[in-house]
Design a protein around this motif. Sequence first.
Motif, short mmCIF file in Angstrom:
data_model
loop_
_atom_site.label_atom_id
_atom_site.label_comp_id
_atom_site.label_asym_id
_atom_site.label_seq_id
_atom_site.Cartn_x
_atom_site.Cartn_y
_atom_site.Cartn_z
N ASN A 548 -4.20 -7.46 3.37
CA ASN A 548 -4.59 -7.29 1.96
C ASN A 548 -5.44 -6.04 1.78
N PHE A 549 -6.36 -5.79 2.72
CA PHE A 549 -7.18 -4.59 2.61
C PHE A 549 -6.34 -3.34 2.79
N LEU A 550 -5.52 -3.31 3.82
CA LEU A 550 -4.72 -2.12 4.09
C LEU A 550 -3.74 -1.84 2.95
N GLU A 551 -3.20 -2.88 2.34
CA GLU A 551 -2.33 -2.69 1.17
C GLU A 551 -3.09 -1.99 0.05
N SER A 552 -4.35 -2.39 -0.15
CA SER A 552 -5.14 -1.76 -1.22
C SER A 552 -5.32 -0.27 -0.98
N VAL A 553 -5.42 0.12 0.30
CA VAL A 553 -5.60 1.53 0.64
C VAL A 553 -4.27 2.27 0.61
N PHE A 554 -3.24 1.69 1.21
CA PHE A 554 -1.96 2.37 1.35
C PHE A 554 -1.23 2.49 0.01
N VAL A 555 -1.35 1.48 -0.84
CA VAL A 555 -0.59 1.46 -2.09
C VAL A 555 -1.40 2.07 -3.25
N LYS A 556 -2.62 1.60 -3.45
CA LYS A 556 -3.43 2.08 -4.58
C LYS A 556 -4.09 3.43 -4.29
N GLY A 557 -4.44 3.64 -3.01
CA GLY A 557 -5.13 4.87 -2.63
C GLY A 557 -6.48 4.55 -2.03
N PRO A 558 -6.98 5.39 -1.11
CA PRO A 558 -8.25 5.12 -0.42
C PRO A 558 -9.43 4.91 -1.35
#
Length: 819
Positions: A548-558
């Motif tokens: 869930n965390f990595l999706e927030s970074v990879f999809v929405k942006g850092p």
Amino acid sequence: MRDRENTNTKDRIVITGMGVLCALGDHPQMVYERMLAAETGIREVTRFDTDKLQSSLAGQLEDSIREGVLAGTAELSMDLCARYAIAAARKALIDSGLSIAHADNMTHHDRTKGTGGKPSVLPARIGLTLGTCNGGVLSLEEQWNLSELDVDHTSRYPFYQQGDDAARVLGVAGPVTTLNTACAASGNAIGYASDLIRWGYADVMLAGGSDPLSHSVYAGFNVLRALNSRPSSPFSTQYGLNLGEGAAFVVLERLDAALERGATIYAELCAYGLSNDAHHMTASHPEGAGIQRAVEMAISLAGLSKTDIEYVNAHGTGTQANDRAEISGLQGSFGPNLSIPISSSKAYFGHTLGTSAALELVTSLYAIRQGYVPATLHFEEPREGCEEVDIIKHSMRPMRPAYMICNNSGFGGHNVSLVLRTNGIEEEWYSSVQNAERENSLAEHPGEAVPRRRVVITGVGAVSKGDIRKGNVLGAFGKDTEQVTETAFFSLKDYDKSKYERRMNQLTQNTIGAVLAAMEDAALGESQREHTGFIYGTARGSTSSISNFLESVFVKGPEYASTIYFPHTVINSIAGQTAEKLQFKGFNSSFSTGGNEGLTAALYATGKIREGALTSCLIGAGDERSQLAEDIDRAKGLQDSRYEMTEGSVCMVLSDLEEADQTRSGIYAELSGLGVASGAAQDASRQSEALIRAVTDALHEAETSMGQMDLILLNSVGRPGELEMEQVAVSSIGEAVAVPSVPIINLNAWAGYGESYSSMLHLAAAAELVSPGAMHELAKGTYAHLGLPECSSAYRHILTISSTVNGSYSAAIVSSVAE
């Protein structure tokens, strides 16, 4: 094989080699010279784009050093975390003057002249403990898309993979464990490594930490508003931290062995303390109560007075709350008029997360050897709560402290404190044996023998398939259940709402439930929690929270990283949140091995109870299912296992037999012997050798033999050929050839397989089968469907074996408690 004669001694452990990689260099002398010149390695990040983030600064390795590390492992498929670890560990081993032997005819304790005339140590007698905060997250970042993960990169990700890869490349075949207690991890790794030597599981240990700079982790600290846009200065008025990267390792061995071979001795590791704030996932206890407990535990176990401590290398991250809390904790330990010189090294090379303790220790010890202690760079004015304290500012101070402390803390509330003696070690040793001939004193002075405490299992709890069990884990495998059924989910909110928290992941819910059940089974009262240890193993942590965390970074942006899930990317968060909800404030640790977490937790806790550091300890292990978990399964070949993958948590209470609160009839079993050995993935012969060594050592420690075993519980991963190889290896040990009637049972066909869960489940089942209450059920044939025949008497000894996905093994002898 363990040297039973030295098991009960208080052996003195020293550091004889050091290796480092950080923003100031890749050799202790280089780093020291730049520290002496008050240089900082904090500079503009070049690895990834920081334009939309709070800061653009970090302590990243210089390109030439990083390229050298990559070139040194160019032919190997590994995450950068493992590559950094290998480079630093190699440097430490070279610095120590030791080499790892490859001669088959050396005895276990021989140190002969190896390659280049260096003293050698057998692979089976050297182990490795690695501390890391982020494991192989870079291998997922390289893909930047969780929906299309490839096998090669994903196989490098798991936390335990980093330690296993380092051990394999270095030729280490002794105990291998990856400690994951966030930013306290490498300090925990060094402490645990010293235990393994004192308890006889190894002669030499490589111990340290590794964490490369990560884009997603940088984004996580950014969203917590913890970064500093300027070079940080802990304890000063400018708030915020700078992240860093690197690796640092030490070589640990017994003082007598180091003196015998004329090794350089940098310091003696006198003792270490672990604790948990039990307060908050990311914020320190405001009064620093957790770090105070760790410091006081370390000083007490070292047998020192607080007045002996002359320098503290503090955790000192630079964040507003943490620095003030740490000073408060030190004042709680040493008094409000704290006068001990203190500094934080993080302004030199950044906050290197899981590497911090090892890096800060190595650089401090090297500086002390030159007559200096590190400073706190960029200092302006002391912040509130840090006034009237002797902060070493601006430049290194000429000092040669006799005793120092190195403190570190991390997410999940975990704290570690190391106490070290930095001079006069050799003189004191020789003085203490002045009336004996030197060669005899070196062989006979390991310490005063003390009776070894007996460790018993007094409580069992488990959560699996939506069911919570207080004891009787075997009752979950009914006669009508031939294979694991579809997973149901345990709700902690329904079971005990007071322990539940919104968005709590399933692994944490399962673990808290299993702990509550085990405590109730052991009648462990709330008043005992603060002094009860808690050691937890998980191969992967909450893969749902991590994804869930990595999706927030990879999809929405850092810049849109999730504040909710970021704290749970450190997999000690399961242990940390459990400690917080149940107020476990004492000795706390979390680790990964990739398949024998249950038996490793038992070994760690048993050792601490045997030596008297703890009287009781909760041990737990668990796994969680998710899409990311399935991707890891595929990368590790677990989709080919004969067993269905499952999730769950198992917890047990271990106690000192003499001080257990329960009556003798309430005790399940005794842990009478333990063994551990590392192997190598895809190498059946080395795996077989590791299994045999682990079992042989456990039998030796228990002072028993294969001929005395009534049952073997073999927790196999179950990929093609593995179970058959393991059965052949077991049958080749001792009298096993002459007693083929001993049943070999694997419960995974009924329970399913989870790397950490299954290891602890088999240990719990063994405890139940040797308990006084098992005789009636065995006589009725209650467990016949599991392959256990009817018998008129209870089992006396059960051998439990667990394997890891990378070919390492642990073994435990579970025995009935003699009247």
